[in-house]
Design a protein around this motif. Structure first.
Motif, PDB file in Angstrom:
ATOM      1  N   ASN A 182      18.038  19.317  24.236  1.00 10.23           N
ATOM      2  CA  ASN A 182      19.312  20.028  24.113  1.00 10.23           C
ATOM      3  C   ASN A 182      20.121  19.949  25.402  1.00 10.23           C
ATOM      4  OD1 ASN A 182      21.358  21.533  22.964  1.00 10.23           O
ATOM      5  ND2 ASN A 182      20.378  23.497  23.353  1.00 10.23           N
ATOM      6  N   GLU A 183      20.160  18.751  25.984  1.00 10.95           N
ATOM      7  CA  GLU A 183      20.881  18.529  27.237  1.00 10.95           C
ATOM      8  C   GLU A 183      21.916  17.436  27.058  1.00 10.95           C
ATOM      9  OE1 GLU A 183      19.714  18.079  31.896  1.00 10.95           O
ATOM     10  OE2 GLU A 183      18.549  16.821  30.533  1.00 10.95           O
ATOM     11  N   PHE A 184      23.058  17.608  27.706  1.00  8.52           N
ATOM     12  CA  PHE A 184      24.039  16.526  27.794  1.00  8.52           C
ATOM     13  C   PHE A 184      23.789  15.834  29.128  1.00  8.52           C
ATOM     14  CE2 PHE A 184      28.219  15.240  25.842  1.00  8.52           C
ATOM     15  CZ  PHE A 184      28.383  14.103  26.614  1.00  8.52           C
ATOM     16  N   LEU A 203      25.181  11.407  13.791  1.00 13.14           N
ATOM     17  CA  LEU A 203      24.584  12.743  13.799  1.00 13.14           C
ATOM     18  C   LEU A 203      23.992  13.137  12.447  1.00 13.14           C
ATOM     19  CD1 LEU A 203      27.326  14.627  15.853  1.00 13.14           C
ATOM     20  CD2 LEU A 203      24.972  14.194  16.593  1.00 13.14           C
ATOM     21  N   LEU A 260      33.110  16.137  22.346  1.00 11.34           N
ATOM     22  CA  LEU A 260      31.721  15.698  22.484  1.00 11.34           C
ATOM     23  C   LEU A 260      30.831  16.820  22.993  1.00 11.34           C
ATOM     24  CD1 LEU A 260      31.841  12.054  23.904  1.00 11.34           C
ATOM     25  CD2 LEU A 260      30.848  12.809  21.751  1.00 11.34           C
ATOM     26  N   LYS A 261      31.325  17.533  23.995  1.00  9.91           N
ATOM     27  CA  LYS A 261      30.546  18.646  24.536  1.00  9.91           C
ATOM     28  C   LYS A 261      30.353  19.724  23.475  1.00  9.91           C
ATOM     29  CE  LYS A 261      28.347  20.897  27.664  1.00  9.91           C
ATOM     30  NZ  LYS A 261      26.973  20.468  27.997  1.00  9.91           N
ATOM     31  N   GLN A 276      27.692  18.517  20.961  1.00  8.13           N
ATOM     32  CA  GLN A 276      26.339  18.602  21.515  1.00  8.13           C
ATOM     33  C   GLN A 276      25.830  20.045  21.490  1.00  8.13           C
ATOM     34  OE1 GLN A 276      25.127  19.893  24.767  1.00  8.13           O
ATOM     35  NE2 GLN A 276      23.094  19.335  24.001  1.00  8.13           N
ATOM     36  N   THR A 285      25.148  21.148  17.702  1.00  8.82           N
ATOM     37  CA  THR A 285      24.026  20.497  17.010  1.00  8.82           C
ATOM     38  C   THR A 285      22.695  20.742  17.701  1.00  8.82           C
ATOM     39  OG1 THR A 285      24.350  18.422  18.238  1.00  8.82           O
ATOM     40  CG2 THR A 285      25.519  18.662  16.129  1.00  8.82           C
ATOM     41  N   ILE A 325      21.358  18.743  19.729  1.00  5.46           N
ATOM     42  CA  ILE A 325      20.733  17.429  19.915  1.00  5.46           C
ATOM     43  C   ILE A 325      20.911  16.980  21.361  1.00  5.46           C
ATOM     44  CG2 ILE A 325      20.875  14.977  19.253  1.00  5.46           C
ATOM     45  CD1 ILE A 325      21.764  15.936  16.467  1.00  5.46           C
ATOM     46  N   THR A 326      19.896  16.335  21.902  1.00  5.03           N
ATOM     47  CA  THR A 326      19.993  15.771  23.243  1.00  5.03           C
ATOM     48  C   THR A 326      20.948  14.584  23.237  1.00  5.03           C
ATOM     49  OG1 THR A 326      17.733  16.449  23.775  1.00  5.03           O
ATOM     50  CG2 THR A 326      18.704  14.720  25.144  1.00  5.03           C
ATOM     51  N   PHE A 327      21.976  14.629  24.073  1.00  8.98           N
ATOM     52  CA  PHE A 327      22.919  13.523  24.221  1.00  8.98           C
ATOM     53  C   PHE A 327      22.622  12.796  25.533  1.00  8.98           C
ATOM     54  CE2 PHE A 327      26.971  14.587  21.558  1.00  8.98           C
ATOM     55  CZ  PHE A 327      26.184  14.910  20.462  1.00  8.98           C
ATOM     56  N   SER A 375      28.874  16.807  31.426  1.00 10.95           N
ATOM     57  CA  SER A 375      27.420  16.764  31.591  1.00 10.95           C
ATOM     58  C   SER A 375      26.795  18.079  32.023  1.00 10.95           C
ATOM     59  CB  SER A 375      27.064  15.695  32.637  1.00 10.95           C
ATOM     60  OG  SER A 375      27.710  14.473  32.351  1.00 10.95           O
TER      61      SER A 375
END
Length: 367
Positions: free
Chosen positions: A37-39, A156, A184-185, A188, A191, A193-195, A209
């Motif tokens: 779960n990180e951008f 996705l 995008l942020k 992320q 969802t 989800i790790t981006f 980020s």
């Protein structure tokens, strides 16, 4: 970082193309952990190895040496379609004869998902990227920004554990690119989800980020939050690549390092500065320090100053003004001041000035 928090673990990965004297080492013993779960952004100039690393995680290439794990499982040589990972490329590769909804559902249909599941997932993805009204429009009839959203929704839809993004905003115009950075942020965060995002654009990296890995010549030079990377670069390349930076040469004051990761430095002007040293660094006799233009300030008359010079040029940028100063001892220094409606312009070209470096404004760099 505990084992359960890690999505992607890269250990000692090397990637070599070719053999013998003509071999090219795209990656050289790279190690990094990417959290769930990180951008996470891979940032660097063209040819630094960031896309190669992305392709290894995706499975499009295999490492020459080293290991890549996804949530503890070794995926180093697993086929791409067997990895719970999806990729969004610079070219969105949409099917122009299909509608937006059909493009989003295509991958799910190829996995033989039940029709009701496909329909529900497509509807959810359309809401996520805010394109419900265009569900029945063909993708060759929508804008570039809308196509980008469709590509994201399609990637996705299967809810991968990791989404890889290879400079997906590079084809968009400036304003749309700025809007999509925010989108995008948001995607992320919503969802979970790790981006893993690849870019050469420092502004994109700092804007979106949670953490950034700065790469050059096949190596990761520094990993940290955008603020850590910007305010506390440890390498000259990192300081120079991220934002504007002034570089100043200095000498360690003999026998005055306090042994606690700090030291006193003496500039060519004779002015001394107490500053922190990079972790694990023992200060050499000669060092280079970095000062961000906005971290320096003009000294008031009679106030101690680290540098002196003459204003060579003034550049107005709307939000701030850049003052280019020719230093008395040689070299140039750029100082940035934020503009406000009520602020009066008190300096002009040709004026002699003194510059102070507030505590914490100076960062010692490794060679």
């Amino acid at each position: 970082m505990t084992e359960s928090e890690i999505a992607i673990r890269v250990r000692g990965v090397t990637k070599t193309f070719g053999e013998g004297a003509s071999a090219f080492h795209a990656l050289d013993n790279v190690s990094v952990d990417i959290r769930k779960n990180e951008f996470f952004t891979l940032l660097g100039p063209s040819g630094c190895g960031k896309t190669t690393l992305l392709r290894l995680i995706a499975g499009f290439d295999q490492p020459t040496a080293g290991r890549i794990e996804l949530e503890g499982q070794d995926i180093s040589h697993l086929a791409p379609f067997r990895r719970p990972v999806n990729t969004v490329f610079q070219s969105y590769a949409l099917f122009p004869h299909m509608t937006v909804a059909q493009n989003i559902g295509f991958g799910l249909e190829m996995q033989d998902r039940p029709k009701d599941e496909v329909r529900e997932t497509v509807a959810r993805m359309l809401r996520l990227v805010r394109m419900e009204a265009l569900a029945d429009r063909r993708t060759d009839q929508i804008s570039g920004g809308q196509q980008q959203r469709v590509a994201l929704a399609r990637a996705l839809a299967p809810h991968p554990k990791v989404l890889l993004l290879d400079e997906p905003l590079s084809a968009l115009d400036y304003k749309l690119r700025k809007d999509m950075q925010i989108e995008l942020k948001r995607l992320q965060a919503e969802t979970g989800i790790t981006f893993v995002f690849v870019t050469h654009d420092q502004e994109e990296a700092l804007t979106m980020s949670d953490r950034v890995a700065v790469m050059n010549q096949g190596a990761i030079l520094q990993v940290g939050s955008p603020r850590e990377i910007y305010d506390h670069p440890v390498e000259r390349f990192v300081a120079d690549f991220i934002g504007d930076t002034n570089f100043i040469e200095a000498e360690l004051v003999a026998d005055e390092s306090d042994g606690a990761g700090t030291a006193r430095l003496r500039l060519a002007t004779g002015h001394e500065i107490a500053t922190a040293l990079p972790e694990g660094m023992r200060a050499p006799r000669h060092v280079t320090v970095a000062v961000r233009p906005e971290h320096a300030a003009f000294a008031a008359p009679g106030e101690p100053a680290a540098l002196a010079g003459r204003v060579e040029s003034i550049v107005y940028f709307g939000t701030d003004t850049h003052y280019h100063v020719e230093l008395s001892g040689g070299g140039r220094f750029v100082l940035r001041r934020q503009n406000s409606r009520d602020a009066a312009e008190i300096l002009a070209t040709g004026v002699d000035v003194a510059i102070r470096l507030p505590r914490g404004s100076v960062q010692v760099l490794r060679d």
